[in-house]
Design a protein around this motif. Structure first.
Motif, PDB file in Angstrom:
ATOM      1  N   MET A  29     111.402  38.264 135.240  1.00  0.00           N
ATOM      2  CA  MET A  29     111.005  39.546 135.835  1.00  0.00           C
ATOM      3  C   MET A  29     109.620  39.974 135.363  1.00  0.00           C
ATOM      4  O   MET A  29     108.834  40.520 136.139  1.00  0.00           O
ATOM      5  N   ARG A  34     105.760  41.507 140.912  1.00  0.00           N
ATOM      6  CA  ARG A  34     106.469  42.540 141.645  1.00  0.00           C
ATOM      7  C   ARG A  34     107.361  43.321 140.701  1.00  0.00           C
ATOM      8  O   ARG A  34     107.874  42.780 139.740  1.00  0.00           O
ATOM      9  N   PRO A  35     107.604  44.600 140.988  1.00  0.00           N
ATOM     10  CA  PRO A  35     108.443  45.391 140.088  1.00  0.00           C
ATOM     11  C   PRO A  35     109.936  45.298 140.397  1.00  0.00           C
ATOM     12  O   PRO A  35     110.757  45.451 139.512  1.00  0.00           O
ATOM     13  N   PHE A  36     110.329  45.071 141.652  1.00  0.00           N
ATOM     14  CA  PHE A  36     111.735  45.067 142.055  1.00  0.00           C
ATOM     15  C   PHE A  36     112.217  43.670 142.426  1.00  0.00           C
ATOM     16  O   PHE A  36     111.463  42.878 142.968  1.00  0.00           O
ATOM     17  N   VAL A  68     117.415  46.904 131.957  1.00  0.00           N
ATOM     18  CA  VAL A  68     117.232  46.819 133.400  1.00  0.00           C
ATOM     19  C   VAL A  68     117.910  48.030 134.040  1.00  0.00           C
ATOM     20  O   VAL A  68     118.958  48.482 133.577  1.00  0.00           O
ATOM     21  N   THR A  70     118.694  49.955 138.120  1.00  0.00           N
ATOM     22  CA  THR A  70     118.883  49.576 139.525  1.00  0.00           C
ATOM     23  C   THR A  70     118.536  50.725 140.455  1.00  0.00           C
ATOM     24  O   THR A  70     118.567  51.891 140.068  1.00  0.00           O
ATOM     25  N   TYR A  80     116.792  45.486 141.220  1.00  0.00           N
ATOM     26  CA  TYR A  80     116.758  45.594 139.767  1.00  0.00           C
ATOM     27  C   TYR A  80     115.311  45.641 139.308  1.00  0.00           C
ATOM     28  O   TYR A  80     114.430  45.016 139.904  1.00  0.00           O
ATOM     29  N   TYR A  81     115.075  46.377 138.210  1.00  0.00           N
ATOM     30  CA  TYR A  81     113.735  46.438 137.628  1.00  0.00           C
ATOM     31  C   TYR A  81     113.842  46.691 136.135  1.00  0.00           C
ATOM     32  O   TYR A  81     114.848  47.174 135.633  1.00  0.00           O
ATOM     33  N   LYS A  83     113.464  48.607 132.919  1.00  0.00           N
ATOM     34  CA  LYS A  83     113.500  50.055 132.673  1.00  0.00           C
ATOM     35  C   LYS A  83     112.673  50.367 131.431  1.00  0.00           C
ATOM     36  O   LYS A  83     113.179  50.437 130.320  1.00  0.00           O
ATOM     37  N   PRO A  90     109.635  52.037 138.011  1.00  0.00           N
ATOM     38  CA  PRO A  90     109.495  50.628 137.626  1.00  0.00           C
ATOM     39  C   PRO A  90     108.066  50.129 137.565  1.00  0.00           C
ATOM     40  O   PRO A  90     107.626  49.330 138.365  1.00  0.00           O
TER      41      PRO A  90
END
Length: 195
Positions: A29, A34-36, A68, A70, A80-81, A83, A90
């Protein structure tokens, strides 16, 4: 490879018996642009032999550890990102600071203005010019309606300045659009020498 922040290292489990570790999910991640992520997107990025159920299990564990978060959307889509503790959305704290600290006019250089290269900065300047001309027109109108003029014809000067700023902003916008179209068709123009 992006280093894992210390606050995440302290929270995640380093169980190496799993086919997919929490650390690997977090690293995937963090490395992405990308954040999501959906669980399917993460499953395609981590390992080809890991099931979506395994990815969802790791994401659930990371969510319980408060690493993480949501966002749920219609059609049963869950994204999901990471946290970040000092950010409400995010985006990494560094990214949030960069967005808050830097406006298009902060980035606009003299060279970028003269060559009309920074289109966002030039358009922001044009928008500011339009707003300034509107404010000058309003001030000139107010002085004319109130009849307040100490003999200096200030209302006429404000009207003239407003129209000059409006015309200049319009010319600047048209020039930027022409240069943008020429650049997109013929490539970059090197009008000024680079340093």
């Amino acid at each position: 490879m992006v280093p894992t922040p210390n606050w995440i290292d302290r929270r995640i489990d380093s169980n190496l018996d799993n086919t997919l570790t929490q650390e690997h999910v977090v690293e995937t991640m963090l490395e992405a642009d990308r954040p999501f992520f959906s669980s399917r997107q993460l499953a395609s990025r981590v390992k080809p032999d890991v099931s979506k159920a395994t990815v969802r299990n790791r994401l659930s564990e990371l969510q319980e550890l408060d690493v993480v978060a949501t966002e749920a959307y219609p059609d049963s889509v869950t994204l999901y990102y990471i946290k970040y503790p000092d950010s409400e959305w995010p985006l990494s704290p560094e990214g949030k600071r960069a967005l808050m600290a830097e406006s298009p006019l902060d980035r606009l250089s003299t060279r970028g203005f003269l060559t009309l290269q920074d289109t966002v900065g030039v358009r922001t300047l044009v928008l500011a010019g339009f707003q300034l001309s509107l404010a000058l027109l309003a001030a000139g109108s107010l002085l004319t309606i109130l009849g307040f003029d100490p003999g200096l014809e200030s209302d006429i000067a404000l009207w003239a300045t407003a129209f000059n700023v409006l015309v200049f902003s319009g010319i600047l916008l048209v020039a930027e659009r022409i240069v943008h179209r020429v650049r997109s068709r013929f490539g970059p123009l090197h009008l000024l020498p680079t340093t």
